[in-house]
Motif scaffolding. Structure first.
Motif, PDB file in Angstrom:
ATOM      1  N   GLY A  36       0.810  -1.212   0.000  1.00  0.00           N
ATOM      2  CA  GLY A  36       0.000   0.000   0.000  1.00  0.00           C
ATOM      3  C   GLY A  36       0.839   1.255   0.000  1.00  0.00           C
ATOM      4  O   GLY A  36       0.351   2.340   0.306  1.00  0.00           O
ATOM      5  N   SER A  37       2.122   1.097  -0.319  1.00  0.00           N
ATOM      6  CA  SER A  37       3.005   2.258  -0.369  1.00  0.00           C
ATOM      7  C   SER A  37       4.092   1.986  -1.396  1.00  0.00           C
ATOM      8  O   SER A  37       4.323   0.845  -1.792  1.00  0.00           O
ATOM      9  N   ALA A  38       4.748   3.031  -1.821  1.00  0.00           N
ATOM     10  CA  ALA A  38       5.852   2.888  -2.775  1.00  0.00           C
ATOM     11  C   ALA A  38       7.028   3.729  -2.295  1.00  0.00           C
ATOM     12  O   ALA A  38       6.847   4.793  -1.708  1.00  0.00           O
ATOM     13  N   CYS A  39       8.217   3.240  -2.547  1.00  0.00           N
ATOM     14  CA  CYS A  39       9.423   3.955  -2.119  1.00  0.00           C
ATOM     15  C   CYS A  39      10.095   4.579  -3.334  1.00  0.00           C
ATOM     16  O   CYS A  39      10.476   3.874  -4.263  1.00  0.00           O
ATOM     17  N   HIS A  40      10.180   5.902  -3.333  1.00  0.00           N
ATOM     18  CA  HIS A  40      10.800   6.631  -4.432  1.00  0.00           C
ATOM     19  C   HIS A  40      11.912   7.518  -3.875  1.00  0.00           C
ATOM     20  O   HIS A  40      11.658   8.371  -3.021  1.00  0.00           O
ATOM     21  N   ALA A  41      13.117   7.297  -4.367  1.00  0.00           N
ATOM     22  CA  ALA A  41      14.270   8.108  -3.958  1.00  0.00           C
ATOM     23  C   ALA A  41      14.400   8.185  -2.439  1.00  0.00           C
ATOM     24  O   ALA A  41      14.649   9.241  -1.862  1.00  0.00           O
ATOM     25  N   GLY A  42      14.180   7.033  -1.811  1.00  0.00           N
ATOM     26  CA  GLY A  42      14.343   6.970  -0.363  1.00  0.00           C
ATOM     27  C   GLY A  42      13.168   7.475   0.435  1.00  0.00           C
ATOM     28  O   GLY A  42      13.200   7.481   1.661  1.00  0.00           O
ATOM     29  N   ARG A  43      12.100   7.899  -0.252  1.00  0.00           N
ATOM     30  CA  ARG A  43      10.924   8.428   0.447  1.00  0.00           C
ATOM     31  C   ARG A  43       9.726   7.522   0.192  1.00  0.00           C
ATOM     32  O   ARG A  43       9.474   7.126  -0.934  1.00  0.00           O
ATOM     33  N   VAL A  44       9.014   7.200   1.254  1.00  0.00           N
ATOM     34  CA  VAL A  44       7.842   6.346   1.131  1.00  0.00           C
ATOM     35  C   VAL A  44       6.620   7.186   0.811  1.00  0.00           C
ATOM     36  O   VAL A  44       6.354   8.194   1.477  1.00  0.00           O
ATOM     37  N   GLU A  45       5.891   6.798  -0.223  1.00  0.00           N
ATOM     38  CA  GLU A  45       4.652   7.479  -0.586  1.00  0.00           C
ATOM     39  C   GLU A  45       3.482   6.538  -0.368  1.00  0.00           C
ATOM     40  O   GLU A  45       3.468   5.417  -0.887  1.00  0.00           O
ATOM     41  N   LEU A  46       2.505   6.982   0.397  1.00  0.00           N
ATOM     42  CA  LEU A  46       1.324   6.163   0.632  1.00  0.00           C
ATOM     43  C   LEU A  46       0.483   6.082  -0.632  1.00  0.00           C
ATOM     44  O   LEU A  46       0.493   6.988  -1.463  1.00  0.00           O
ATOM     45  N   SER A  47      -0.274   4.999  -0.763  1.00  0.00           N
ATOM     46  CA  SER A  47      -1.224   4.917  -1.864  1.00  0.00           C
ATOM     47  C   SER A  47      -2.273   6.005  -1.675  1.00  0.00           C
ATOM     48  O   SER A  47      -2.536   6.457  -0.548  1.00  0.00           O
ATOM     49  N   PRO A  48      -2.903   6.462  -2.771  1.00  0.00           N
ATOM     50  CA  PRO A  48      -3.965   7.467  -2.633  1.00  0.00           C
ATOM     51  C   PRO A  48      -5.097   7.029  -1.709  1.00  0.00           C
ATOM     52  O   PRO A  48      -5.700   7.867  -1.031  1.00  0.00           O
ATOM     53  N   VAL A  49      -5.363   5.735  -1.680  1.00  0.00           N
ATOM     54  CA  VAL A  49      -6.438   5.241  -0.816  1.00  0.00           C
ATOM     55  C   VAL A  49      -6.075   5.426   0.655  1.00  0.00           C
ATOM     56  O   VAL A  49      -6.862   5.965   1.444  1.00  0.00           O
ATOM     57  N   LEU A  50      -4.891   4.981   1.045  1.00  0.00           N
ATOM     58  CA  LEU A  50      -4.475   5.139   2.444  1.00  0.00           C
ATOM     59  C   LEU A  50      -4.337   6.610   2.813  1.00  0.00           C
ATOM     60  O   LEU A  50      -4.676   7.017   3.935  1.00  0.00           O
ATOM     61  N   ALA A  51      -3.858   7.419   1.874  1.00  0.00           N
ATOM     62  CA  ALA A  51      -3.745   8.859   2.133  1.00  0.00           C
ATOM     63  C   ALA A  51      -5.122   9.469   2.350  1.00  0.00           C
ATOM     64  O   ALA A  51      -5.313  10.306   3.243  1.00  0.00           O
ATOM     65  N   ALA A  52      -6.098   9.053   1.544  1.00  0.00           N
ATOM     66  CA  ALA A  52      -7.458   9.580   1.688  1.00  0.00           C
ATOM     67  C   ALA A  52      -8.080   9.168   3.015  1.00  0.00           C
ATOM     68  O   ALA A  52      -8.958   9.857   3.541  1.00  0.00           O
ATOM     69  N   MET A  53      -7.627   8.044   3.561  1.00  0.00           N
ATOM     70  CA  MET A  53      -8.121   7.564   4.854  1.00  0.00           C
ATOM     71  C   MET A  53      -7.357   8.196   6.018  1.00  0.00           C
ATOM     72  O   MET A  53      -7.623   7.863   7.175  1.00  0.00           O
ATOM     73  N   ASP A  54      -6.414   9.088   5.723  1.00  0.00           N
ATOM     74  CA  ASP A  54      -5.588   9.754   6.744  1.00  0.00           C
ATOM     75  C   ASP A  54      -4.799   8.759   7.584  1.00  0.00           C
ATOM     76  O   ASP A  54      -4.608   8.938   8.798  1.00  0.00           O
ATOM     77  N   VAL A  55      -4.319   7.699   6.937  1.00  0.00           N
ATOM     78  CA  VAL A  55      -3.452   6.749   7.632  1.00  0.00           C
ATOM     79  C   VAL A  55      -2.087   7.410   7.852  1.00  0.00           C
ATOM     80  O   VAL A  55      -1.485   7.919   6.904  1.00  0.00           O
ATOM     81  N   PRO A  56      -1.584   7.441   9.077  1.00  0.00           N
ATOM     82  CA  PRO A  56      -0.275   8.057   9.324  1.00  0.00           C
ATOM     83  C   PRO A  56       0.816   7.374   8.508  1.00  0.00           C
ATOM     84  O   PRO A  56       0.774   6.157   8.305  1.00  0.00           O
ATOM     85  N   GLU A  57       1.794   8.148   8.067  1.00  0.00           N
ATOM     86  CA  GLU A  57       2.842   7.589   7.218  1.00  0.00           C
ATOM     87  C   GLU A  57       3.582   6.458   7.909  1.00  0.00           C
ATOM     88  O   GLU A  57       3.916   5.447   7.280  1.00  0.00           O
ATOM     89  N   LYS A  58       3.824   6.593   9.215  1.00  0.00           N
ATOM     90  CA  LYS A  58       4.543   5.547   9.938  1.00  0.00           C
ATOM     91  C   LYS A  58       3.802   4.218   9.866  1.00  0.00           C
ATOM     92  O   LYS A  58       4.422   3.141   9.875  1.00  0.00           O
ATOM     93  N   VAL A  59       2.462   4.292   9.795  1.00  0.00           N
ATOM     94  CA  VAL A  59       1.649   3.083   9.701  1.00  0.00           C
ATOM     95  C   VAL A  59       1.516   2.654   8.241  1.00  0.00           C
ATOM     96  O   VAL A  59       1.741   1.498   7.880  1.00  0.00           O
ATOM     97  N   GLY A  60       1.148   3.598   7.388  1.00  0.00           N
ATOM     98  CA  GLY A  60       0.856   3.278   6.003  1.00  0.00           C
ATOM     99  C   GLY A  60       2.033   2.757   5.213  1.00  0.00           C
ATOM    100  O   GLY A  60       1.864   1.972   4.279  1.00  0.00           O
ATOM    101  N   MET A  61       3.254   3.166   5.585  1.00  0.00           N
ATOM    102  CA  MET A  61       4.410   2.722   4.801  1.00  0.00           C
ATOM    103  C   MET A  61       4.634   1.215   4.950  1.00  0.00           C
ATOM    104  O   MET A  61       5.308   0.579   4.133  1.00  0.00           O
ATOM    105  N   GLY A  62       4.053   0.625   5.984  1.00  0.00           N
ATOM    106  CA  GLY A  62       4.197  -0.818   6.186  1.00  0.00           C
ATOM    107  C   GLY A  62       3.000  -1.614   5.706  1.00  0.00           C
ATOM    108  O   GLY A  62       2.842  -2.790   6.067  1.00  0.00           O
ATOM    109  N   ALA A  63       2.168  -1.001   4.855  1.00  0.00           N
ATOM    110  CA  ALA A  63       0.938  -1.663   4.424  1.00  0.00           C
ATOM    111  C   ALA A  63       1.208  -2.782   3.423  1.00  0.00           C
ATOM    112  O   ALA A  63       2.002  -2.637   2.491  1.00  0.00           O
TER     113      ALA A  63
END
Length: 372
Positions: A319-346
């Motif tokens: 549910g996340s992607a790593c680009h240039a060392g930075r984790v980006e949440l999927s639009p779905v998890l972002a829309a659900m306001d999932v914290p990055e610390k949680v969402g990056m491990g989806a």
């Protein structure tokens, strides 16, 4: 170790019974269904039989089924077809922030042509509040499009309430049921929809075929113009081969009993993860109202893609992607306001008819080993 497939929401294998039904159309019945001679008759008969099988799954008349190349085309036909057919009445569309790209991208395209689109937010479980949809409706609203169930976290929307709301305001209502067909009930009259999308490769049929249900009298501007196939709603010679595959898959999907076993396996998986990881694991999506096969979880403080790479032969999605060392949440998890610390491990595990208890137990053991 044998590979384990837990990405059924991405694509399903073709069911053996579906492949068997399709086999004759690789060697015989090659005629054009629209022709009027002996070679076309078997193809035409098979095409209409398949249309009836799809209609039976959805609880509608066969003439409400339009064959498409898949779920994306069906969504595009529902959204663009409605806009171009009804824009004289208004140019406003209501959808949500967690729709599949095959809904969101057509909406953004139509915005370039003058459409006004309201993207209604969802709560932390991925559910939209029908009252938010009600407030979004204007005198110029011509379409509401809300997916039946989310492909990523499995959350099931309140489609019946939204359907009643749309009828109350005289607005056409579309739902993308690509993920829900064959997993939960998708009867169009119960849901109260005017348009409904299904995709073959999400329910054990081949890729390259899908269907759009169109309630009687709902005019659509075709995306593809030509010789007027599919009652003028989608030009192009139909493939009896692919239609037969989709029809056979829908006939199998009409029996939801196998999903009870899948549901039990999914719950067994979640219970084992909770026991093994405690507060290091978080459920994404609605705890009760979600697809019976879908388990989206976050391993807190980890990166989902890295975790999956450590597993031996396990196919699942992140549910996340790593680009240039930075984790980006999927639009779905972002829309659900999932914290990055949680969402990056989806990680999304989606089970299917062939999933076994042994596979679930093996994955749990692997996860414990690679995270210890």
């Amino acid at each position: 170790m044998a590979p384990i497939y837990l990405d059924y929401n991405a694509s399903t294998p073709i069911d053996p019974a579906v492949a068997l039904a399709m086999r004759p159309f690789l060697d015989e019945a090659f005629g054009n269904p629209s022709s009027a001679h002996w070679a076309s008759t078997p193809a035409k008969t098979a095409l209409e039989h398949a249309r009836g099988q799809i209609a039976a799954l959805l609880g509608c008349a066969p003439d409400g089924i339009v064959f498409t190349s898949g779920g994306s085309e069906a969504n595009n036909l529902a959204i663009k077809g409605t806009f171009f057919a009804l824009r004289h009445k208004g140019e406003h569309i209501v959808t949500t922030t967690v729709e599949h790209p095959a809904v969101l991208a057509p909406c953004r395209f139509l915005e370039q042509l003058g459409a006004a689109v309201t993207y209604v937010p969802v709560d932390s479980t991925g559910r939209v509040d029908p009252e938010d949809v009600r407030r979004a409706i204007t005198p110029g609203t011509i379409l509401i499009s809300v997916m039946h169930a989310n492909n990523e976290v499995g959350t099931i929307q309140l489609i019946e309430e939204l359907g009643a709301l749309a009828r109350e305001h005289g607005v056409r209502f579309h739902t993308d049921a690509a993920q829900s067909a064959g997993k939960i009930a998708t009867k169009v009259d119960t849901l109260g929809v005017d348009l409904l999308t299904i995709a073959g490769h999400k329910l054990y049929a081949p890729k390259g075929v899908g269907a759009l249900y169109v309630r009687g009298g709902a005019r659509l501007e075709p995306l593809i113009h030509g010789a007027g196939h599919e009652h003028g709603r989608r030009a192009g010679t139909e493939s009896a081969l692919l239609a037969v595959g989709l029809g056979a898959a829908c006939a199998l999907a009409s029996d939801l009993e196998p999903m009870a076993r899948v549901h039990a396996l999914r719950d067994r998986f979640w219970d084992a993860l909770q026991e093994g990881f405690g507060d290091r694991i978080v459920l994404n999506g609605h705890p009760q109202h979600r697809l019976p096969n879908t388990l989206s979880v976050s391993f807190v403080g980890m990166i989902g893609a890295e975790l999956l790479s450590r597993l031996d032969g396990v196919a699942a999605s992140t549910g996340s992607a790593c680009h240039a060392g930075r984790v980006e949440l999927s639009p779905v998890l972002a829309a659900m306001d999932v914290p990055e610390k949680v969402g990056m491990g989806a990680v999304r595990f989606s089970l299917g008819r062939a999933t076994t208890e042994t596979e679930i137990d093996t994955i749990v053991d692997q996860l414990r080993a690679v995270t210890s």
